[in-house]
Write a protein that holds these residues in place. Sequence first.
Motif, mmCIF file in Angstrom:
data_model
loop_
_atom_site.group_PDB
_atom_site.id
_atom_site.type_symbol
_atom_site.label_atom_id
_atom_site.label_comp_id
_atom_site.label_asym_id
_atom_site.label_seq_id
_atom_site.Cartn_x
_atom_site.Cartn_y
_atom_site.Cartn_z
ATOM 1 N N LEU A 258 64.394 40.956 -53.784
ATOM 2 C CA LEU A 258 64.309 40.817 -52.562
ATOM 3 C C LEU A 258 65.755 41.109 -51.888
ATOM 4 N N HIS B 89 57.110 34.320 -47.881
ATOM 5 C CA HIS B 89 58.241 33.838 -48.486
ATOM 6 C C HIS B 89 58.227 34.112 -49.993
ATOM 7 N N PRO C 209 54.352 38.802 -43.517
ATOM 8 C CA PRO C 209 55.567 38.156 -43.880
ATOM 9 C C PRO C 209 55.078 37.172 -44.951
ATOM 10 N N THR D 28 66.118 44.297 -49.444
ATOM 11 C CA THR D 28 66.872 43.939 -48.290
ATOM 12 C C THR D 28 68.225 44.680 -48.103
ATOM 13 N N VAL E 136 63.012 46.040 -46.936
ATOM 14 C CA VAL E 136 62.542 44.479 -46.382
ATOM 15 C C VAL E 136 63.575 43.839 -45.583
ATOM 16 N N GLU E 137 63.238 43.065 -44.584
ATOM 17 C CA GLU E 137 64.070 42.164 -43.907
ATOM 18 C C GLU E 137 63.566 40.739 -43.786
ATOM 19 N N ALA E 138 64.626 40.074 -43.583
ATOM 20 C CA ALA E 138 64.611 38.728 -43.264
ATOM 21 C C ALA E 138 63.669 38.201 -41.932
ATOM 22 N N SER E 139 62.808 37.191 -42.294
ATOM 23 C CA SER E 139 61.797 37.202 -41.031
ATOM 24 C C SER E 139 61.668 35.562 -40.681
ATOM 25 N N ARG F 75 61.987 30.933 -46.933
ATOM 26 C CA ARG F 75 62.884 32.098 -46.365
ATOM 27 C C ARG F 75 61.913 33.260 -46.185
ATOM 28 N N TYR G 56 60.108 36.938 -45.457
ATOM 29 C CA TYR G 56 60.616 38.223 -45.716
ATOM 30 C C TYR G 56 59.319 39.293 -45.147
#
Lengths: 113, 113
Positions: free
Chosen positions: A52, A25, A23, A56, A61-64, A75, A77
Motif C-alpha cells: 500500500l 482499509h 475503497p 501510494t 492508490v491513494e488514501a481515502s 485507514r 485506500y
Amino acid sequence: MVAILPGMREPTFLILTALAGAPLHGYGVIRQVAEHSGGRVTLSAGTLYAALDRLTGEGLVEASGEEEVDGRVRRYYRLTPAGGAALQAEAESLRRNADLATRRLAAWSPHPA
Amino acid sequence: MVAILPGMREPTFLILTALAGAPLHGYGVIRQVAEHSGGRVTLSAGTLYAALDRLTGEGLVEASGEEEVDGRVRRYYRLTPAGGAALQAEAESLRRNADLATRRLAAWSPHPA
DNA sequence: GGCAATATAGCGACCATCGACATATGCCAC
DNA sequence: GTGGCATATGTCGATGGTCGCTATATTGCC
C-alpha cells in the motif's frame, strides 16, 4: 506514460483488484483477497502494508480518509485513475499470456519419445 | 500433486510457454519469448539460464540433448509432464485473476475528482 | 484469564530477476 | 584484417517484492 509496473506480482495485482469497486482499509483488503482467491492467497500483513505504501508512492492508490470503529483506526485506500489503468493493462497482459500458454499446450504431447 | 510454483513470475511463465510446443535451446527461448510478447519481454541471459537450472531442479523442465552448430554448443530443453501441468494450472490462475479484475473494473468509476 | 478476530506497522531473510561481464565462433562490412 | 554484430552459454552482485515473525491495542467469546 510509462508502464510503471511491468511484471507486477500476484499479491500486488490482487490488492489493486480488491480496491477496484470500493475503497477498503488494509485488513479489508486482506479479507477481500482471501475471498476472491477462495482462500488460495492469504496476504501477510507485511506484504499488504508495504504494498500500500509503495503503490501510494507510485500514484496507483491513494488514501481515502480514516475512520474509528470500536477504538480501532481504519485507514481507507482507493484506486486512482492511474491505478485503474495499470490494473486494466496488467489484466490484458495476463489474459494474453494465459491464452498463449493454453494454445501451445493444446498442441503439446507430454514426452514425444 | 502439489502446485510447486504458486506465484510464478512472468519470465518463468513465458519460458515454460516457449518450451510448450517444441524443445528449444537457451538462446532459442530468448528469441521465442521476445517474439511471443511482441518485443515487450526480453529475457536477460542471467534470468534465462538461472531459470532453466531452477526449473530443471524442480522437474518442470529436462535436458533434451545437445547439438553442435558452427562450433557453438546448443543445449536443448523440453517440458516434462509436470511442467505442462504446472503451466496449465498457472494459466488458469492467470485467466481467473484477469477476469476478476476486468469484471470489477467494469463497475468502477475513476473517482470524479 | 486466555484466545481469536480486528487493525496497523516494522524488520530480517529469501530468492527470482536484472544488468554487467566473460568467453568463443561465424559472418559481414569497411 | 579488424571491428562489430548475432549466436550461444554462463557467472556474479545488486535490487526489490514477498514472507514470516514480532509488536501493539481493543473487542468479544468461552
